[in-house]
Motif scaffolding. Structure first.
Motif, PDB file in Angstrom:
ATOM      1  N   CYS A   1       7.540  -3.344   0.261  1.00 41.94           N
ATOM      2  CA  CYS A   1       7.705  -2.991  -1.153  1.00 41.94           C
ATOM      3  C   CYS A   1       9.155  -2.616  -1.456  1.00 41.94           C
ATOM      4  O   CYS A   1       9.726  -3.029  -2.464  1.00 41.94           O
TER       5      CYS A   1
ATOM      6  N   PRO B   1       4.225  -4.010  -6.762  1.00 45.53           N
ATOM      7  CA  PRO B   1       2.936  -4.007  -7.450  1.00 45.53           C
ATOM      8  C   PRO B   1       3.041  -3.253  -8.767  1.00 45.53           C
ATOM      9  O   PRO B   1       3.768  -2.252  -8.868  1.00 45.53           O
TER      10      PRO B   1
ATOM     11  N   HIS C   1      -0.663   3.338  -3.007  1.00 53.26           N
ATOM     12  CA  HIS C   1      -1.236   2.042  -3.353  1.00 53.26           C
ATOM     13  C   HIS C   1      -1.966   1.458  -2.150  1.00 53.26           C
ATOM     14  O   HIS C   1      -3.031   0.824  -2.300  1.00 53.26           O
TER      15      HIS C   1
ATOM     16  N   ARG D   1      -7.368  -8.017  -5.404  1.00 54.01           N
ATOM     17  CA  ARG D   1      -6.084  -8.257  -4.755  1.00 54.01           C
ATOM     18  C   ARG D   1      -6.205  -9.379  -3.725  1.00 54.01           C
ATOM     19  O   ARG D   1      -5.327 -10.250  -3.639  1.00 54.01           O
TER      20      ARG D   1
END
Length: 389
Positions: A34, A86, A137, A365
């Motif tokens: 990320c 995300p 997350h 997802r």
């Protein structure tokens, strides 16, 4: 319901929260992935196991070559929104920095967009915030509760503005604006602006530990060595109701209220801790169409639910009764669909599984990443879960 509880008996900082979530089982690899989309210059995440006052804990520390950059609120927000992250991580990180900007603006008598972040705008602070929400997350708790937060009072801290009182003015403003319960522990700085903003943005409520069955416990280390263990403790557990219990059913008839307001009322009821809330169409006197709003709550929360009904609806009265409630024993098992993790909630009765359902966000997802139809992901997840003990 999967609940995450932050126990902040030694305050909170961004790196402590991240360390606790990593210790709890958040994927370091996924967090690094990320962060790779952030344009904040060079950085290195160092994760290690340390001892803090006899506690084994995880220390998460970002190492960057430059610490003296000053960024404005719009610049920080742009660095987050333009990154490949995300959507949920972006939204939560932006909310954190918006909370910080509003607090700084109040303290310095300026506006949000004119706010210049010093320590909290440095690359390591931006990384702390985004990494913490990337970890959340990954863990996907359904509810987050934070304890009263310990804070030092009476000391002075050295900052880019010079020596300032503890808690820092921005921290005090954050805690006050969002009614965060606190208690004093010494005079050392224990709560950082970044830590306070992450907790406020992430938490559904502040208070005591809910009634949960502990599943995992993680400890995130602060950089200071204090007289007490300088850690944030994160507890992940399952919140449920005993198999056979008595609960309170509260009902109100509504015939003069806009239906557009009903979803908000239900949302407030559930946030307060109601077990369930729903609406049934009914025909009332003189043939008028109306709504029957029903709430199921534990006895201790019934009064709070009734307060919400009187405050948020047009009803002039409610009725309540005690009803018996039977629920299944529940657990979560994780399966893989096309290499993506999907949690499946199972209900047990008499020693066997009688119902199962994939977690929708996980399945969605997996469908997006794999290209499979969502119904196929659900079917595969259920088949895999059937093979689990």
């Amino acid at each position: 319901m999967n609940v995450l509880f932050f126990d902040c008996f030694s305050g909170a900082a961004g790196d402590m929260i991240l360390g606790a979530l990593l210790d709890l089982g958040a994927s370091e690899e996924e967090i690094r992935g990320c962060l790779g989309g952030l344009e904040v210059g060079e950085w290195r995440l160092e994760v290690s196991e340390v001892d803090k006052g006899g506690f084994r804990a995880t220390r998460a520390r970002f190492s960057i070559p430059e610490h003296d950059l000053t960024r404005t609120y719009p610049e920080v927000v742009a660095s987050v929104t333009e990154a490949t992250l995300p959507d949920a991580v972006k939204a939560s990180a932006v909310r954190s920095f918006t909370l910080l900007a509003d607090a700084e603006a109040t303290v310095h008598g300026t506006t949000r967009d004119q706010t210049h972040f010093h320590e909290v705008g440095s690359a390591d602070a931006v990384l702390d915030v985004v990494a913490a929400f990337a970890a959340l997350h990954f863990l996907r708790p359904e509810r987050i509760v934070t304890s009263a937060v310990a804070t030092g009072v009476g000391g002075l801290a050295q900052t880019s503005h010079g020596r300032i009182p503890i808690p820092a003015p921005a921290v005090a403003e954050l805690l006050a604006a969002h009614h965060v319960p606190t208690f004093q522990r010494g005079s050392t700085e224990l709560v950082t602006p970044t830590g306070a903003a992450i907790l406020i943005a992430a938490s559904d409520s502040f208070g005591s530990l809910p009634e949960i069955a502990f599943e995992r416990v993680g400890y995130g280390a602060g950089h200071k060595d204090l007289e007490h263990p300088n850690v944030v403790r994160a507890i992940l557990g399952e919140e449920g109701t005993k198999k056979g219990t008595e609960v309170t059913l509260i009902e109100a008839n509504l015939d003069d209220m806009s239906p557009e307001l009903v979803p908000y009322v239900i949302e407030r009821l559930l946030e307060t801790g109601a077990l369930d809330a729903w609406v049934t169409p009914v025909v009332m006197k003189k043939g008028r169409p109306g709504l029957l709003l029903s709430v199921l709550a534990e006895e201790a929360l019934a009064s709070a639910a009734i307060d919400i009904l009187f405050a948020e609806t047009t009803t002039l009265g409610v009725r309540s009764s005690v009803v018996a409630r039977q629920v299944l024993e529940r657990d979560l098992t994780q399966v893989d669909v096309e290499g993506m993790p999907v949690r499946v909630k199972r209900g047990w009765r008499g020693g066997r599984v009688v119902t199962a359902a994939p977690e929708h966000d996980d399945a969605r997802r997996a469908a997006q990443v794999s290209g499979l139809p969502l119904k196929e992901v659900n079917a595969r997840a259920l088949r895999e879960a059937e093979r689990r003990p």
